[in-house]
Design an enzyme around this catalytic site. Sequence first.
Site, PDB file in Angstrom:
ATOM      1  N   CYS A   1      25.855 -96.289  28.273  1.00 54.71           N
ATOM      2  CA  CYS A   1      24.747 -95.430  28.034  1.00 54.71           C
ATOM      3  C   CYS A   1      23.440 -95.864  28.798  1.00 54.71           C
ATOM      4  O   CYS A   1      23.528 -95.872  30.214  1.00 54.71           O
ATOM      5  CB  CYS A   1      24.533 -95.263  26.680  1.00 54.71           C
ATOM      6  SG  CYS A   1      23.295 -93.835  26.374  1.00 54.71           S
ATOM      7  N   ILE A   2      22.340 -96.084  28.455  1.00 51.74           N
ATOM      8  CA  ILE A   2      21.078 -96.596  29.107  1.00 51.74           C
ATOM      9  C   ILE A   2      21.344 -98.047  29.730  1.00 51.74           C
ATOM     10  O   ILE A   2      20.919 -98.147  30.824  1.00 51.74           O
ATOM     11  CB  ILE A   2      19.954 -96.562  28.386  1.00 51.74           C
ATOM     12  CG1 ILE A   2      18.567 -96.863  29.096  1.00 51.74           C
ATOM     13  CG2 ILE A   2      20.156 -97.687  27.094  1.00 51.74           C
ATOM     14  CD1 ILE A   2      17.544 -96.597  28.227  1.00 51.74           C
TER      15      ILE A   2
END
Length: 601
Positions: free
Chosen positions: A335-336
């Site tokens: 993800c991030i």
Amino acid sequence: MATNQQSSDENQGETLDRMTANLALVETLSKRLIAALSHRNPANPTLNAPSQDLFAKAAASYWSEALENPAKLYEHQLEYWGQSVRQFMQAQQMMLTGTPPAEEEGAPRDKRFSNPLWSTNPFFRYVREQYELNARAVADAVAEVDDLDPVEKKRLDYFSRQIIDMMAPTNFLGTNPDALEKAVATEGESLVKGLENLVADLEANDGEMVVRLADENAFQLGGNIATTPGKVVYRNDMMELIQYAPTTGKVREIPLIIFPPWINKFYILDLKEQNSLIKWITEQGYTLFVVSWVNPDVSHADVGMEQYIEDGYLAAIREVRAITGAAKVNAVGYCIAGTTLALTLALLKARGDKSVNSATFFTALTDFDNQGEFTPFLQDDFVDGIEAEIEAQGILRAFILGRTMSFLRSNDLIYTPAIRSYMLGEAPPAFDLLYWNGDGANLPGRMTRQYLRGLCQQNRFAGDGFELLGETLRLSDVDVPLVAVTCETDHIAPWKDCYRGMRQVASKDRTFIVSQSGHIAGIVNPPSKKKYGHYTNGDWSGDAATWKDAATFTEGSWWPRWEAWLRPRSGDEVPAREPGDSDHPALADAPGDYVRKRAGR
């Protein structure tokens, strides 16, 4: 022998006693409720709704169309009136005959209205049908707004659906037959328990109404979740580095580091033995390290992407190389943390550093040209509000980000749990995934601003370049061998947007996988479950739709395919490595200390 009158008097006396006890408890709970609300530190009000300009523009567009084509408005209004009158007459007929009319053929059934009373009781049926009629009317009106900017149209659609969901009759006690039936059956005890649940949630969250999704007392980190053996072998202000114990006699020479997202906790990858990716990787013969990020507080207000890269990624790579003696590492970003891994790789390229041998991206966006379901929240009114919030608080508090995520699936993650807890008085379930979902983390103010403005809004990394640590970082500079794993129904990092980003990297050796299911279930997809399959296609020449049309579907988890890709890029076998060394003594058992700090507590 007791008479009927005596029995009746005794039953009335017991009922009165229960009511008196419940009223006394309500009084106590009311005092606790007021005390909990007095501690509330609310979010910036601009984060509660979009700018009123959005609704003003929509209204102006709607009435402009009505003036230009009044016949269309009259047609819709007459149809609406006709259906309302017909529904009222059917309700009247039901009251006289006791027989409900047949439901509309082929009409989709909304699980919120599963109680039979929604069809058989005249009152509830009329309420349900009126709600459904008005919901369609609002949706149709939004659909017919023609002259709004596409982004504004998308926001109008989203926020109008939020209003529709919020006003569902199931969300109100007087029009929820499940709640009313239980209240009668329990002589009001369910409502008292519901109030107790509400007060407990407010007390646990500094006066904010955050519905508990899981029984927090059912889980213990290192006890029945996050139990894979390992040691914290390094710690700084940003992270703890965990080295997991080997489970094979030999391991691959090149170690593996997983960088999880810092929006949530890393143990989503180690919930339980049966679905632990962390445990599974050690069983395949790898030396595995996992970063556990600090849960920021106001002292981290000035922490930016620079610190996450220097004191997170680069520090982890440095320490892993020192512990293992390996010249290179393989890295995973989720993800991030996958987005930031790509930034780190571009930085290493600019510095001529070849420490990363290969990279794996789990559901990672690198090109933010299409903001997907987050479009409503990534426009200036909301981002301005977030900046005002972090200016006042120093951090973006976990509950703000958590409720934003939840509103993307509001019926499942907000209203249904609230009904069960507050109206039905039920205890939340002992569900490990929901426990993790509620264990969010704060975000540093500076990092939040950089991410939202520079990456999400301005898309600099995929565009002209993202300025960081004295370098201009570009997505096209990423050139290490890589595999990207995405998820077919992911609403946070849509696979098509992930694909668009990965097409822009310079890597010649790259693989793209689309797993069935969503952002979490598609990644935490152990082979033993034989649940979700995956798609692959080595041809990158077309767009996402073209790629998918030509892709090959394989039953079962993508984990073995990824491991088969990773193995030849991980060196020869060497003797298994125990956690740490003389310069890196064990600081704590896995899962460490940082993961135990809960936001706002």
